[in-house]
Design a protein around this motif. Structure first.
Motif, mmCIF file in Angstrom:
data_model
loop_
_atom_site.group_PDB
_atom_site.id
_atom_site.type_symbol
_atom_site.label_atom_id
_atom_site.label_comp_id
_atom_site.label_asym_id
_atom_site.label_seq_id
_atom_site.Cartn_x
_atom_site.Cartn_y
_atom_site.Cartn_z
ATOM 1 N N UNK A 378 0.817 -1.214 0.000
ATOM 2 C CA UNK A 378 0.000 0.000 0.000
ATOM 3 C C UNK A 378 0.851 1.265 0.000
ATOM 4 N N UNK A 379 2.156 1.119 0.125
ATOM 5 C CA UNK A 379 3.040 2.269 0.079
ATOM 6 C C UNK A 379 3.081 3.075 1.361
ATOM 7 N N UNK A 380 2.794 2.443 2.506
ATOM 8 C CA UNK A 380 2.870 3.140 3.797
ATOM 9 C C UNK A 380 3.921 2.454 4.664
ATOM 10 N N UNK A 381 4.192 3.059 5.826
ATOM 11 C CA UNK A 381 5.277 2.598 6.689
ATOM 12 C C UNK A 381 5.046 1.164 7.174
ATOM 13 N N UNK A 382 5.810 0.212 6.697
ATOM 14 C CA UNK A 382 5.613 -1.190 7.121
ATOM 15 C C UNK A 382 5.965 -1.414 8.586
ATOM 16 N N UNK A 383 6.864 -0.572 9.135
ATOM 17 C CA UNK A 383 7.261 -0.752 10.530
ATOM 18 C C UNK A 383 6.134 -0.399 11.489
ATOM 19 N N UNK A 384 5.332 0.611 11.118
ATOM 20 C CA UNK A 384 4.164 0.969 11.929
ATOM 21 C C UNK A 384 3.178 -0.190 11.929
ATOM 22 N N UNK A 385 2.921 -0.753 10.746
ATOM 23 C CA UNK A 385 1.967 -1.874 10.644
ATOM 24 C C UNK A 385 2.478 -3.078 11.414
ATOM 25 N N UNK A 386 3.801 -3.340 11.315
ATOM 26 C CA UNK A 386 4.368 -4.492 12.032
ATOM 27 C C UNK A 386 4.213 -4.323 13.536
ATOM 28 N N UNK A 387 4.570 -3.129 14.031
ATOM 29 C CA UNK A 387 4.498 -2.874 15.466
ATOM 30 C C UNK A 387 3.061 -2.969 15.973
ATOM 31 N N UNK A 388 2.128 -2.372 15.238
ATOM 32 C CA UNK A 388 0.715 -2.418 15.638
ATOM 33 C C UNK A 388 0.192 -3.846 15.608
ATOM 34 N N UNK A 389 0.597 -4.609 14.587
ATOM 35 C CA UNK A 389 0.162 -5.998 14.510
ATOM 36 C C UNK A 389 0.681 -6.817 15.673
ATOM 37 N N UNK A 425 0.528 3.859 15.524
ATOM 38 C CA UNK A 425 0.491 2.485 16.057
ATOM 39 C C UNK A 425 -0.743 2.304 16.929
ATOM 40 N N UNK A 426 -1.011 3.290 17.804
ATOM 41 C CA UNK A 426 -2.153 3.194 18.719
ATOM 42 C C UNK A 426 -3.471 3.112 17.946
ATOM 43 N N UNK A 427 -3.605 3.946 16.926
ATOM 44 C CA UNK A 427 -4.835 3.939 16.128
ATOM 45 C C UNK A 427 -5.015 2.609 15.402
ATOM 46 N N UNK A 428 -3.942 2.069 14.878
ATOM 47 C CA UNK A 428 -4.033 0.780 14.174
ATOM 48 C C UNK A 428 -4.418 -0.341 15.128
ATOM 49 N N UNK A 429 -3.922 -0.282 16.370
ATOM 50 C CA UNK A 429 -4.304 -1.294 17.363
ATOM 51 C C UNK A 429 -5.797 -1.234 17.618
ATOM 52 N N UNK A 430 -6.333 -0.049 17.818
ATOM 53 C CA UNK A 430 -7.771 0.076 18.076
ATOM 54 C C UNK A 430 -8.594 -0.350 16.874
ATOM 55 N N UNK A 431 -8.176 0.093 15.694
ATOM 56 C CA UNK A 431 -9.020 -0.050 14.511
ATOM 57 C C UNK A 431 -8.858 -1.379 13.793
ATOM 58 N N UNK A 432 -7.946 -2.222 14.250
ATOM 59 C CA UNK A 432 -7.746 -3.469 13.507
ATOM 60 C C UNK A 432 -8.943 -4.412 13.651
ATOM 61 N N UNK A 433 -9.814 -4.161 14.626
ATOM 62 C CA UNK A 433 -11.037 -4.956 14.755
ATOM 63 C C UNK A 433 -12.139 -4.469 13.804
ATOM 64 N N UNK A 434 -11.985 -3.298 13.239
ATOM 65 C CA UNK A 434 -13.044 -2.711 12.407
ATOM 66 C C UNK A 434 -13.061 -3.340 11.025
ATOM 67 N N UNK A 435 -14.206 -3.435 10.348
ATOM 68 C CA UNK A 435 -15.556 -3.201 10.873
ATOM 69 C C UNK A 435 -15.996 -4.372 11.749
#
Length: 688
Positions: A378-389, A425-435
């Protein structure tokens, strides 16, 4: 025919509030179906449902069934009499079953022969004789998972029953159910009218019920509660946190709703509002109040079931009750903050996800790895996604989430910020359950989308990979919801992702835990199969969805563009003719059992109409290609619509199956190119 109003009411102990509407609708529907089956006419019905009663009012109901002329055909005359003209045993048995002799039987003559016939009039039954069995059947059909017994009774029901009333106008109908005889006595409000009342006529029922502090329907109480909480929240300069399920439940908990408001200490507002909201809603059935900026106010609205002479005492009582629950939430929050999310990862090793797929810790690592890959695409920071995951499930071991499971993800967000993690990272943690449910909001950032997709794909590929696919209504891992979530995220966020690639990446993360050799195909089929219900919910016609599905596009955002383009094309004046022509072309090509040339030989085009069509196809191939390449399928179909006249002219004037094999093959090649041109977008032959 005499008509009057019918009342059926069963008075009980407090019924389960979350099941009240379902019970009421099931009971009323059964009575209505049986009245219709008995051919008893009526006009309107009204379902009665309160915490302490189930019932129905039927207006202008026939007092009895109409007499019905009945014709009972017997054996044919050839079978009814022997060679000497004497009645056979078959004829005598039939006559005896109808209470007549063979000599009394009439004859029915048709073009297929002659039969014995008995005409009679079936006397209509009065409503009083029909209702007892109807009510009994309706109660037996109620969706009651765990019936209970009470006292020394051998009867069972969802709750103990105390009163039973079946009245037609002013007539009390003799009937019994659950060991209770029909009576004119109606339960009033448990506290305001414990003695109840005697009903003289069904016409008086609703008025008398309300005069004894009982609102008879869920919707009436729900409407009043909604109005009252809106009024009070306006007085508090705020608005109620919307929750339709809570409103429905509270309306099913009370017979005479009275709205009051109370407050709590502002010190509790230091706790994330979601935890406080869950505490107030789930534990106490309170309605929290927010200000115009969405900040929680230190106030709540609650519904009581009585009109108190001293409402302040009720308010103080509720404030005393809620304080320790809010204090618990604050304690959990402060205690949880003492330990970082990262330090909790080791605790996830003791939490099982699925015995063959490992622990939640294993799943978190897979989510992190897959989220990193998706974020890169998707062309975004993979480290943010990894950490949030990696941290996405860590809040499952917190005291707050253990006590209030609904706060998972939300608490992860707050704890991540407390730990010094980035807001991304915090937002991705919260929103990974959505929808989380149909119509729910989607992850707002691309990093959050990557983690949400990774979580859902890991579950789906993992569960399919060990052979535990959803069957019927059994879907313990909510794979259907996950599939719709995956498709919605990709489509509505217009992500250029391919399902085949995503499934392959998820397989790699899961490694040798998978046992199914067909997992990739199975998951892809399952995901593609979710397109139909998803687009049907949006009002897209089934034939449009099928036309696109025939091409099996595996990029959901591309599927969406095709569906929307075909839906618009279907309304064009040329669509019907072109759909029919494509169907005809498909049928012709399907019957060919030899190889069809891929190229058209211009020298073999004998007729003007086929020459024109060939030229138009060649022109369209070049003009449509850029539109298809860019995904502008609507423009491509508009261009292809111009082929309608030359296609119609071709079929009107050209014989495809020419006697000359070379000419026939060339014409088939022409149709093959025509078909392929449309199939680059969708199989429009499926359009109705």
């Amino acid at each position: 025919m005499l008509k009057d109003k019918l009342l059926i009411e069963l008075g009980t102990e407090e019924l389960p509030p979350k099941a009240l509407r379902q019970l009421s609708e099931a009971f009323s529907n059964s009575i209505v179906e049986q009245l219709n089956a008995a051919e008893l006419a009526f006009t309107n019905t009204m379902s009665i449902a309160t915490p302490r009663r189930l019932g129905i009012i039927v207006e202008n109901l026939d007092a009895e069934q109409a007499d019905k002329a009945v014709e009972k055909r017997g054996p044919s005359v050839d079978v009814a009499f022997d060679a000497d003209g004497n009645p056979t045993k078959a004829a005598e048995g039939w006559a005896r079953s109808n209470g007549i002799t063979v000599a009394e039987a009439q004859r029915l003559t048709t073009d297929k022969g002659e039969w014995l016939l008995h005409k009679t009039v079936e006397k209509g039954q009065p409503i009083a004789s029909l209702l007892p069995a109807m009510v009994e059947k309706a109660l037996k059909q109620l969706p009651i998972p765990k019936p209970m017994r009470w006292g020394n009774s051998s009867y069972s029901f969802i709750r103990p029953a105390h009163t039973y009333t079946v009245m037609f106008g002013s007539e009390l109908i003799d009937a019994s159910v659950l060991g209770i005889q029909s009576d004119r006595h109606i339960q009033g409000h448990r506290f305001h009218s414990p003695e109840g009342f005697e009903l003289a006529h069904v016409n008086d029922y609703l008025e008398q019920l309300r005069s004894h502090y009982v609102m008879p329907t869920i919707d009436e109480r729900k409407s009043l509660i909604k109005s009252e909480i809106s009024r009070i929240s306006n007085d508090l300069n705020g608005h109620v946190v919307e929750d339709e399920a809570l409103l429905e439940e509270v309306a099913a908990l009370v017979e005479w709703p009275v709205a009051l408001h109370a407050s709590f200490s502002e010190e509790f507002l230091q706790v994330p509002k979601q935890a406080l909201i869950v505490t107030m809603k789930d534990d106490q059935r309170y309605f929290p109040v927010e200000d115009s900026q969405g900040n929680l106010l230190p106030a709540f609205i609650f519904i009581t079931n009585i009109e108190s002479r001293d409402p302040q005492q009720i308010i103080l009582g509720n404030e005393r009750v809620v304080r320790p629950r809010l204090a618990d939430a604050r304690f959990f929050f402060e205690t949880d903050k003492k330990q970082t999310l990262e330090s909790r990862l080791k605790d996830l090793e003791n939490v099982l996800f699925q015995k063959r797929l490992g622990t939640i810790a294993d799943k978190s690592e897979r989510i992190a790895g897959l989220a990193k890959i998706i974020a890169s695409e998707l062309g975004v920071d993979p480290n943010v996604a990894y950490r949030a995951g990696l941290l996405s499930k860590a809040d499952l071991t917190t005291q707050m989430v253990s006590e209030f499971p609904e706060t998972q993800g939300v608490m992860g967000y707050h704890y991540a910020l407390n730990d010094g993690e980035s807001s991304a990272v915090a937002e991705a943690i919260e929103q990974h359950y959505w929808p989380r449910f149909a119509g729910d909001e989607l992850p707002a950032t691309l990093e959050a989308c990557a983690v949400a997709l990774a979580d859902k794909l890991d579950t789906m590929v993992g569960i399919f990979g060990i052979g535990q696919t959803p069957k019927g209504d059994k879907d313990p891992f909510a794979l259907r919801r996950a599939a719709i979530g995956i498709l919605r995220i990709i489509v509505e966020q217009n992500l250029q992702l391919d399902l085949v690639s995503l499934i392959e990446h998820a397989q790699v993360q899961l490694g040798d835990r998978l046992t199914s050799s067909t997992v990739a195909d199975d998951v892809l089929e399952f995901l593609l199969g979710r397109f139909r219900p998803m687009y049907q919910d949006k009002g897209i016609a089934v034939d449009v969805i099928q036309a696109v599905s025939a091409n099996r596009p595996t990029r959901p955002a591309d599927f969406d563009k095709r569906v929307r383009a075909v839906a618009i094309f279907k309304d064009e004046p040329e669509a019907e003719s072109l759909a029919a022509a494509n169907k005809r072309v498909g049928n012709i090509l399907a019957k060919v059992d030899s190889d069809i040339p891929s190229q058209i030989d211009a020298d073999k085009l004998q007729v003007a109409e086929e020459q024109t069509l060939a030229a138009k196809i060649h022109e369209a191939q070049s003009t449509v290609a850029p539109d298809i390449e860019s995904g502008n399928y609507e423009a491509a179909l508009k261009r292809l619509a111009s082929l309608q006249q030359p296609i119609d002219a071709f079929f009107d004037n050209v014989m495809v199956n020419d006697d000359d094999p070379a000419i026939r093959a060339n014409r088939l090649a022409l149709l093959k190119q025509l078909r392929a041109l449309f199939l680059e977008i969708a199989d429009i032959s499926m359009l109705q």
